[in-house]
Design an enzyme around this catalytic site. Sequence first.
Site, PDB file in Angstrom:
ATOM      1  N   GLY A 161      36.769  23.465  74.438  1.00  0.00           N
ATOM      2  CA  GLY A 161      37.646  24.431  75.324  1.00  0.00           C
ATOM      3  C   GLY A 161      38.217  25.845  74.633  1.00  0.00           C
ATOM      4  O   GLY A 161      37.806  26.112  73.629  1.00  0.00           O
ATOM      5  N   CYS A 162      39.374  26.274  75.306  1.00  0.00           N
ATOM      6  CA  CYS A 162      39.906  27.533  74.852  1.00  0.00           C
ATOM      7  C   CYS A 162      40.516  27.221  73.515  1.00  0.00           C
ATOM      8  O   CYS A 162      40.594  28.643  72.885  1.00  0.00           O
ATOM      9  CB  CYS A 162      40.857  27.989  75.952  1.00  0.00           C
ATOM     10  SG  CYS A 162      40.354  27.978  77.519  1.00  0.00           S
ATOM     11  N   ASN A 163      40.689  26.322  72.992  1.00  0.00           N
ATOM     12  CA  ASN A 163      41.407  26.258  71.673  1.00  0.00           C
ATOM     13  C   ASN A 163      40.149  26.320  70.527  1.00  0.00           C
ATOM     14  O   ASN A 163      40.637  26.527  69.524  1.00  0.00           O
ATOM     15  CB  ASN A 163      42.205  24.874  71.499  1.00  0.00           C
ATOM     16  CG  ASN A 163      41.389  23.797  71.728  1.00  0.00           C
ATOM     17  OD1 ASN A 163      41.712  23.293  72.957  1.00  0.00           O
ATOM     18  ND2 ASN A 163      40.881  23.018  70.714  1.00  0.00           N
ATOM     19  N   MET A 378      45.294  27.303  72.894  1.00  0.00           N
ATOM     20  CA  MET A 378      45.651  26.193  73.689  1.00  0.00           C
ATOM     21  C   MET A 378      44.377  25.764  74.562  1.00  0.00           C
ATOM     22  O   MET A 378      43.751  26.721  74.914  1.00  0.00           O
ATOM     23  CB  MET A 378      46.861  26.281  74.487  1.00  0.00           C
ATOM     24  CG  MET A 378      48.027  26.700  73.844  1.00  0.00           C
ATOM     25  SD  MET A 378      48.018  28.830  73.705  1.00  0.00           S
ATOM     26  CE  MET A 378      48.256  29.383  75.586  1.00  0.00           C
TER      27      MET A 378
END
Length: 391
Positions: A161-163, A378
């Site tokens: 994901g975004c992290n 995050m």
Amino acid sequence: MTTSVSPRRTAASEPSRGRHSGPAARNAPRIGSVGTAVTENSYTQRELIDRFRITDPKIRGVFLSGSIERRHLTLPPVGPDGTLVPEIQGELLAKHTRVGVEMGSRALLACLEGIGADLADVDYLCCVTTTGFLTPGLSARIIRHLGIDPSCHRADIVGMGCNAGLNALNGTAAWSAANPGRLAVMVCAEVCSAAYVFDNTMRTAVVNSLFGDGAAAIALIAPDSDTPDPDAPDRFASGPAAPAATPRILDFSSHIITDALDAMRYDWDDDQNRFSFYLDPEIPYVVGANAEQVVDRLLSRAGLRRSDIAHWLVHSGGKKVIDAVRVNLGLTRHDVRHTTGVLRDYGNLSSGSFLFSYDRLLREGAVRPGDYAVLMTMGPGSTIETALIQW
């Protein structure tokens, strides 16, 4: 209303309180350059709701909230009835492959140009993506597409994901440190328009109003111990990336909010017969409430305080997420100007968002030798990742 900006102390303006001044720090991996790429077509939020023929006033309000003005997306063609042609999961995966390789390759080439390197110099390639699952992954496909030496070491980080950009940067920095003088490149390629569900619900509306397509690449070089100038990447010290523009990567810190494991997830939707991304409405507050402990842990190991940090490059996760992090860390709006600027111009680019902010910081010309910066992302887990760098 005007926002006051408190002066930041830097190592250039007073003696550093940090511990990163010994031989190990001087030979830490350095960021040589960053390159970015987006898809050809971009749309305003109003253009998108018109193309998708969204009439629900609540959903239209989500798109037109004001935090995002434009996003780059790869939309399906328009059918005979004037509506966008529905895409099945197989077509979305094919789009992810095609656009991910194309964008990732352009970002990588732009990154190499920034340090005067070429494809033959790449010794390690790490590719990051969450918007599609491929075997073999993007790394092998980009190596073949660009003609990179097949003996290049490689890794693929999928599904974080975004992290994931900072997770992968941690591993790439470790490889770089173990192989001084050799070039390591990390590429984040996210085709978010290959990971959407459109069902006229508020749940999917939030996701569909937020994400955009984009790729970013970052080059790392750890100086050889025998290099006369330990403050410069040895092989490329004479390239366009001057030593003053190559910060050291000093440390990483991570935190998983296990009580919010399912608050951000990308899983199978039986009703839609495809993968679907879910965002819990409470996630901004969950992330904000946990931001302090991971940042303070990162800084305490370096003997630093938040006031010692000159630059904050936070993931462009969305207005509420950015505001929650800013308030909990005591940051000003000026501190997160590049974070909000990337969100405004591109939307949430997932794993590569923070590198778009880093690129803007360099182009701004505000960095001084000795400055510290905190990078922060995050994502699912729910996870907060941070890194400390210094010019």
